[in-house]
Scaffold this active site. Sequence first.
Site, PDB file in Angstrom:
ATOM      1  N   ARG A 176       0.853  -1.195   0.087  1.00 45.25           N
ATOM      2  CA  ARG A 176       0.030   0.124  -0.104  1.00 45.25           C
ATOM      3  C   ARG A 176       0.762   1.394   0.009  1.00 45.25           C
ATOM      4  NH1 ARG A 176      -4.947   1.978  -1.340  1.00 45.25           N
ATOM      5  NH2 ARG A 176      -6.171   2.839   0.181  1.00 45.25           N
ATOM      6  N   THR A 236      -3.682  -0.996  -8.117  1.00 39.60           N
ATOM      7  CA  THR A 236      -4.413   0.131  -8.059  1.00 39.60           C
ATOM      8  C   THR A 236      -3.639   1.408  -8.184  1.00 39.60           C
ATOM      9  OG1 THR A 236      -6.279   1.311  -7.222  1.00 39.60           O
ATOM     10  CG2 THR A 236      -4.814   0.299  -5.472  1.00 39.60           C
ATOM     11  N   GLY A 266     -13.181  -0.353  -5.433  1.00 34.98           N
ATOM     12  CA  GLY A 266     -13.138   0.308  -4.258  1.00 34.98           C
ATOM     13  C   GLY A 266     -13.755  -0.627  -2.782  1.00 34.98           C
ATOM     14  N   GLU A 304      -4.093   7.829  -3.760  1.00 39.82           N
ATOM     15  CA  GLU A 304      -4.472   6.823  -3.053  1.00 39.82           C
ATOM     16  C   GLU A 304      -4.704   7.618  -1.555  1.00 39.82           C
ATOM     17  OE1 GLU A 304      -5.434   3.877  -3.438  1.00 39.82           O
ATOM     18  OE2 GLU A 304      -4.530   3.277  -5.083  1.00 39.82           O
ATOM     19  N   GLU A 307      -5.977   3.965  -7.541  1.00 41.83           N
ATOM     20  CA  GLU A 307      -7.334   4.603  -7.070  1.00 41.83           C
ATOM     21  C   GLU A 307      -8.456   4.966  -7.939  1.00 41.83           C
ATOM     22  OE1 GLU A 307      -9.807   5.731  -4.135  1.00 41.83           O
ATOM     23  OE2 GLU A 307      -8.543   4.164  -4.322  1.00 41.83           O
ATOM     24  N   THR A 359      -9.481  -0.129 -10.106  1.00 45.73           N
ATOM     25  CA  THR A 359      -8.351  -1.101  -9.776  1.00 45.73           C
ATOM     26  C   THR A 359      -8.613  -2.171 -10.631  1.00 45.73           C
ATOM     27  OG1 THR A 359      -9.014  -0.249  -7.310  1.00 45.73           O
ATOM     28  CG2 THR A 359      -7.703  -2.479  -7.500  1.00 45.73           C
ATOM     29  N   SER A 362      -9.998  -1.549   0.816  1.00 46.50           N
ATOM     30  CA  SER A 362     -10.765  -2.468   0.865  1.00 46.50           C
ATOM     31  C   SER A 362     -10.389  -3.744  -0.050  1.00 46.50           C
ATOM     32  CB  SER A 362     -12.294  -1.940   0.230  1.00 46.50           C
ATOM     33  OG  SER A 362     -12.896  -0.916   1.179  1.00 46.50           O
TER      34      SER A 362
END
Length: 603
Positions: free
Chosen positions: A115, A431, A502, A452, A433, A413, A480
């Site tokens: 992330r 992703t 999402g 993001e 976003e 994504t 998520s």
Amino acid sequence: MRRPVAWNLAVLAVSVAVVSVGAAAPPTAVTASSRTTPAKVPVAVGYGGAVASVDADASAAGIEVLKKGGNAVDAAVATAAALGVTEPYSSGVGGGGYFVYYDAKSRTVHTIDGRETAPLTADSGLFLENGRPLAFADAVTSGLGVGTPGTPATWQTALDSWGSKRLGSVLKPAERIARDGFTVDATFRSQTESNQARFKNFPDTAKLFLPGGSLPVVGSTFTNPDLARTYEELGKKGVGAIYHGDLGKDIVATVNKPPVDPGSGYNARPGKLSSKDLAAYRAKRQAPTETSYRDLKVYSIAPSSSGGTTVGEALNILEKTDLSKASEVQYLHHYIEASRIAFADRGRWVGDPAFEDVPTKELLSQKYADSRACLIKDDAVLTSPLAPGDPRHPAACSTGGTAAPTTYEGENTTHLTVADKWGNVVSYTLTIEQTGGSGITVPGRGFLLNNELTDFSFTPANPAVHDPNLPGPGKRPRSSISPTIVLDRHNRPVVALGSPGGATIITTVLQTLTEFLDRGLPLVDAIAAPRASQRNAAQTELEPGLYDSALRTQLESLGHSFKLNPEIGAATGVQRLPNGQWLAAAEKVRRGGGSAMVVRPAS
């Protein structure tokens, strides 16, 4: 009556033969140029490994690596890199993601949290201006929304940990696609058109995606020589080119002074990314979430993503309801209510565990799920926003506490799923976003930057309750993303899957799992089934297949309220079959249909 069949491999072999045909990656000419694009089919059965993604060129890149002796990790990175070319509005080196890996030799599951992170100078007021939260659109298309990219570190960490090829080798197919081009389809044109107004504000983005000021033509060949050179540089220098080198310097300069067309009048707020942020970034290897369901083991990603805990809690809530015998109405009712409850808890308890005390173990306990499951009634509907429970102190059927609405999360994504001939499996969601991310292309580098950080809460979702998802220095925003791998009692793969979308990722994965494991649908049909998504909101979103059906009226008679969502998610999956075979499955229609391929098709 339909029966759960997902771990009965003898039955599966029969059902697969009925609903699918073997398919590999035979090229079929689709453009006026000399290049070819692989055929796009939603299901394939065969040997030697399998790849499923939203894009045929990307799936073919993964198959190419498998054919050359690469394993599932090598093929997953190759597929992801190719998606950075053909799905540049969904993924790329300017973004991040979550990687879940099954090791066939040890029969264990491992994960990587890739992330993006907030700058080390960020605080809880990152998105406040003059004491008020920025408009969401202004935050999206800005340097402020850009987090430190995690995708390159994820690729290198995965290859170093479990791969068999070097980064430069697995990037070659994507580098070739970027240089030689891919065929523009209706989805790519439509996504470009939806971004046209903001892309025009950034000369480098407009030059790449709106050549000559026009939208790309369906059937034409789209090339990205800048990205080809970027991949070549990463292949030669490694990902240090981003985290410690010139490529990273270009990213920092772009974030801190977005290259806006002076004549546009657009105020692209500068970000706060620094070379220190890039140098400090690490993709985290961490333990997966684990949930027992129907004598199976369900593994996914742990926080900072909420995917594993929320899907896992919902499955635990559904554990004692026989969904295989339920009517379609009762199945959907219980699935919707379990989603509502799990999202209520997600909003209260899940954030980056490096900053927040996240009760992951407790959220996934069957004891806690049972204390929440008793809220569900066969003939009534819970009211949203539903208050969270307390997983550390479960109280049966408790409705106390302070509710908080689910905050918005960008829906674009991409997900890929891979298996190899040795039995290793990867489920990987990546992703940038929003569709098109921040809209800002790094000059001369050929990729868009993420937005993001807009996944953080701009202000507390409920001022009366601690919000675990406020920005902080180096913090990962809650996600998520829910890449999932299911094992049988002998720790062998049953199915692996995931989806973009999402916050709807969680409900898409949950619904697909239950349609497959409980309702007995073949994997490709479980993926294609019309979807419902309840995220602790007053209304449940329905795709047209449910919204326009008699089921909607029957559910409304129980008290449900609905609104239409034209398309939810775009899942892919792989399934282990007998005798070394794999089934790859993708969407039949969503996003123009997905691409499933195997190395050697079954006859």
